[in-house]
Design a protein around this motif. Structure first.
Motif, PDB file in Angstrom:
ATOM      1  N   GLU A 190      11.278  55.449   9.497  1.00 25.91           N
ATOM      2  CA  GLU A 190      10.530  54.076  10.091  1.00 25.91           C
ATOM      3  C   GLU A 190      10.331  53.361  11.594  1.00 25.91           C
ATOM      4  N   VAL A 191      12.004  52.524  11.555  1.00 21.63           N
ATOM      5  CA  VAL A 191      11.944  52.210  12.481  1.00 21.63           C
ATOM      6  C   VAL A 191      12.802  53.152  13.396  1.00 21.63           C
ATOM      7  N   GLU A 192      13.412  54.326  13.189  1.00 22.28           N
ATOM      8  CA  GLU A 192      13.555  55.086  14.538  1.00 22.28           C
ATOM      9  C   GLU A 192      11.876  55.584  15.142  1.00 22.28           C
ATOM     10  N   ARG A 193      11.188  55.920  14.489  1.00 20.80           N
ATOM     11  CA  ARG A 193       9.730  56.219  14.583  1.00 20.80           C
ATOM     12  C   ARG A 193       9.181  55.433  15.416  1.00 20.80           C
ATOM     13  N   ALA A 194       9.878  53.759  15.015  1.00 17.65           N
ATOM     14  CA  ALA A 194       8.334  53.178  16.402  1.00 17.65           C
ATOM     15  C   ALA A 194       9.675  52.846  17.926  1.00 17.65           C
ATOM     16  N   VAL A 195      10.923  52.967  17.669  1.00 13.90           N
ATOM     17  CA  VAL A 195      11.529  53.245  18.840  1.00 13.90           C
ATOM     18  C   VAL A 195      11.081  54.346  19.261  1.00 13.90           C
ATOM     19  N   GLU A 196      11.277  55.524  18.864  1.00 16.02           N
ATOM     20  CA  GLU A 196      10.728  56.599  19.951  1.00 16.02           C
ATOM     21  C   GLU A 196       9.706  56.851  20.689  1.00 16.02           C
ATOM     22  N   GLU A 197       8.848  55.812  19.577  1.00 16.48           N
ATOM     23  CA  GLU A 197       7.103  55.936  20.245  1.00 16.48           C
ATOM     24  C   GLU A 197       7.008  54.553  21.405  1.00 16.48           C
ATOM     25  N   CYS A 198       7.871  53.660  21.057  1.00 21.21           N
ATOM     26  CA  CYS A 198       7.904  52.538  22.456  1.00 21.21           C
ATOM     27  C   CYS A 198       6.582  51.719  21.950  1.00 21.21           C
ATOM     28  N   ASP A 199       6.391  52.035  20.783  1.00 23.01           N
ATOM     29  CA  ASP A 199       5.237  51.687  20.165  1.00 23.01           C
ATOM     30  C   ASP A 199       5.505  50.813  18.638  1.00 23.01           C
ATOM     31  N   PRO A 200       6.226  49.324  18.689  1.00 21.99           N
ATOM     32  CA  PRO A 200       6.254  49.394  17.009  1.00 21.99           C
ATOM     33  C   PRO A 200       4.986  49.060  16.093  1.00 21.99           C
ATOM     34  N   TYR A 201       4.122  48.711  16.496  1.00 23.32           N
ATOM     35  CA  TYR A 201       2.351  48.885  16.138  1.00 23.32           C
ATOM     36  C   TYR A 201       1.854  48.943  16.022  1.00 23.32           C
ATOM     37  N   SER A 202       1.799  50.580  16.479  1.00 20.21           N
ATOM     38  CA  SER A 202       0.528  51.641  17.094  1.00 20.21           C
ATOM     39  C   SER A 202       0.348  52.002  15.629  1.00 20.21           C
ATOM     40  N   PRO A 235      -1.766  38.614  19.823  1.00 21.88           N
ATOM     41  CA  PRO A 235      -0.209  38.997  20.208  1.00 21.88           C
ATOM     42  C   PRO A 235      -0.482  39.125  21.510  1.00 21.88           C
ATOM     43  N   ASN A 236      -0.135  38.891  22.620  1.00 27.24           N
ATOM     44  CA  ASN A 236       0.363  39.340  23.898  1.00 27.24           C
ATOM     45  C   ASN A 236       1.916  40.689  23.839  1.00 27.24           C
ATOM     46  N   ASN A 237       1.665  39.938  25.384  1.00 28.61           N
ATOM     47  CA  ASN A 237       3.333  41.607  25.421  1.00 28.61           C
ATOM     48  C   ASN A 237       4.148  41.369  24.884  1.00 28.61           C
ATOM     49  N   ARG A 238       4.909  40.053  25.039  1.00 27.64           N
ATOM     50  CA  ARG A 238       6.239  39.208  24.183  1.00 27.64           C
ATOM     51  C   ARG A 238       6.074  39.491  22.608  1.00 27.64           C
ATOM     52  N   ASP A 239       4.997  40.017  22.017  1.00 29.79           N
ATOM     53  CA  ASP A 239       5.168  39.494  20.954  1.00 29.79           C
ATOM     54  C   ASP A 239       5.075  41.078  20.075  1.00 29.79           C
ATOM     55  N   VAL A 240       4.537  42.279  21.241  1.00 27.78           N
ATOM     56  CA  VAL A 240       4.294  43.697  20.268  1.00 27.78           C
ATOM     57  C   VAL A 240       5.145  44.668  20.929  1.00 27.78           C
ATOM     58  N   TYR A 241       6.304  43.987  21.890  1.00 27.60           N
ATOM     59  CA  TYR A 241       6.781  45.395  23.022  1.00 27.60           C
ATOM     60  C   TYR A 241       7.880  44.911  22.555  1.00 27.60           C
ATOM     61  N   TRP A 242       9.300  44.961  23.184  1.00 24.12           N
ATOM     62  CA  TRP A 242      10.387  45.176  22.935  1.00 24.12           C
ATOM     63  C   TRP A 242      10.177  44.802  24.437  1.00 24.12           C
ATOM     64  N   SER A 243      11.731  43.877  24.693  1.00 29.67           N
ATOM     65  CA  SER A 243      12.366  43.921  25.965  1.00 29.67           C
ATOM     66  C   SER A 243      13.865  44.929  26.149  1.00 29.67           C
ATOM     67  N   GLU A 244      13.908  44.620  27.607  1.00 33.55           N
ATOM     68  CA  GLU A 244      14.911  44.882  27.504  1.00 33.55           C
ATOM     69  C   GLU A 244      16.074  45.215  26.654  1.00 33.55           C
ATOM     70  N   PRO A 306       9.317  43.013  17.334  1.00 30.59           N
ATOM     71  CA  PRO A 306       8.878  42.313  17.832  1.00 30.59           C
ATOM     72  C   PRO A 306       7.369  41.193  17.637  1.00 30.59           C
ATOM     73  N   PRO A 307       7.583  39.911  17.917  1.00 28.49           N
ATOM     74  CA  PRO A 307       8.674  39.688  18.334  1.00 28.49           C
ATOM     75  C   PRO A 307      10.610  38.956  17.862  1.00 28.49           C
ATOM     76  N   MET A 308      11.200  39.399  18.320  1.00 31.28           N
ATOM     77  CA  MET A 308      12.109  39.575  18.253  1.00 31.28           C
ATOM     78  C   MET A 308      13.355  38.423  18.468  1.00 31.28           C
ATOM     79  N   CYS A 309      14.200  38.125  16.537  1.00 31.12           N
ATOM     80  CA  CYS A 309      14.708  36.565  17.424  1.00 31.12           C
ATOM     81  C   CYS A 309      16.417  36.933  17.399  1.00 31.12           C
ATOM     82  N   HIS A 310      16.813  37.328  18.099  1.00 32.93           N
ATOM     83  CA  HIS A 310      18.187  37.922  18.237  1.00 32.93           C
ATOM     84  C   HIS A 310      19.299  37.783  17.301  1.00 32.93           C
TER      85      HIS A 310
END
Length: 369
Positions: A190-202, A235-244, A306-310
């Motif tokens: 599930e996580v791998e698929r989300a990463v490949e799509e670069c859109d975790p909440y697709s 949600p905004n970009n910071r909430d739904v997408y991963w930063s570098e 996201p939003p990811m807390c390191h």
């Protein structure tokens, strides 16, 4: 005449059929906590495995038959009389308590893992019967025709699981290990698929939310849209997408989840190939610690979104690493690993440590804030 009146006064008045069912459903529910915490009966007799499973199977068949009889009686009008209802309830009570008694006769010496599986199967049966009785509160003229049959099928399905239960603690351990492998495999995919799509909440956002997210890409009104969306709870970009930085941290996290899956698979193979039925305590210990892996993987996977807390990712990674290394150590010290120097355990420990060290490097700045 006086004697007849006296006898009549002694006979208690039975509640109406549906009221009896309501009370009986509550009685069945009260049996469940007893099953959950009930201890095995102490006995000096040697445990007879064949006799136990024969008794358990017969008890399950009896319960299923009682469920069918009750469903047939209350699925048509007129309803059974109060006296008939009392007899139905008593028959079900006897059958239900009988299968619970069989479970109690399974000693701990046969393995805690096996006892848990038998206990859960018995609980499913008692719960299914309680649901059936509760479902019969409503008279047939007020309920869908197939409703009672659905509840009856629930009891039947639970009873039919009994013959499919593992017969010894090694088989029970392998079943639980297989479930753990599957859970971790699903989380990883599930996580791998989300990463490949670069859109975790697709696919998880509705149209209005997606429209509002689209507004974030309009250069002329970024700030205004962000403020409006924050105010509306969107949600905004910071909430739904991963930063570098997030994406860089995800790499060792995914590797750690993959190492978890590989560890569980190797442990399962070791138990399958080298596990002994009479080594129940060691098998139980392996199952107990490996059951902690899947929840720890879930915690890490959820913290990756996201939003990811390191800092949270670092803490959850450390928890998972601790459980993984303990599981590997316990397996290494058990009879399931006849050659402790076997290379696969040190290799997995090294891989886990490498992942954790990388996660620490990428989250070190969080600790310095």
């Amino acid at each position: 005449m006086a004697g007849t009146a006296a006898c009549a006064a002694v006979v208690p008045t039975l509640a109406p059929p549906l009221e009896q069912l309501r009370q009986f459903a509550g009685e069945l529910r009260l049996l469940m906590p007893r099953v959950r915490v009930g201890e095995a009966l102490e006995t000096t007799e040697e445990f007879n495995r064949e006799k136990f499973w024969s008794r358990l199977n017969e008890a399950a068949v009896t319960v299923a038959g009682e469920a069918t009889t009750l469903t047939a009686a209350f699925s048509r009008l007129p309803l059974p009389s109060p006296q008939e209802t009392q007899r139905f309830c008593e028959s079900i009570r006897v059958a239900t308590e009988a299968i619970i008694a069989v479970y109690y006769s399974l000693p701990k010496s046969q393995g805690i893992t096996l006892r848990k599986l038998v206990r859960d199967a018995v609980l499913d049966i008692v719960d299914g019967m309680a649901q059936l009785v509760e479902g019969l509160f409503i008279t047939p003229t007020q309920s869908p025709k197939n409703k009672d049959l659905i509840f009856c099928n629930t009891v039947w399905a639970a009873c039919q699981q009994v013959p499919r239960l593992p017969r010894d603690n090694k088989a029970a351990a392998l079943l639980m290990l297989t479930k753990s492998v599957d859970f971790v495999k699903d989380a990883h995919e599930e996580v791998e698929r989300a990463v490949e799509e670069c859109d975790p909440y697709s696919g998880l956002l509705n149209d209005s939310e997606e429209d509002n997210l689209g507004n974030d890409h309009r250069v002329d009104s970024d700030d205004r849209n962000d403020a409006e969306e924050d105010a509306l709870g969107f949600p905004n970009n910071r909430d739904v997408y991963w930063s570098e930085e997030d994406q860089e941290l995800i790499i060792p996290c995914l590797a750690l989840v993959k190492a978890s899956k590989a560890s569980l698979k190797k442990i399962r193979i070791s138990v399958a190939e080298n596990g002994k039925k009479d080594q129940v305590a060691q098998l139980d210990e392996i199952v107990d610690i490996t059951e902690e892996i899947s929840p720890s993987v879930d915690d890490l996977a959820l913290s990756i979104y996201p939003p990811m807390c390191h800092l949270t990712v670092r803490i959850n990674s450390a928890k998972l690493v601790s459980v993984l290394k303990k599981a590997l150590e316990i397996t290494k010290a058990s009879h399931a690993t006849p050659q402790p120097e076997d290379s696969w355990i040190p290799l997995l420990v090294s891989a886990v440590d490498h992942c954790m060290n990388r996660i620490k490097e990428l989250t070190q700045s969080e600790l310095e804030l």
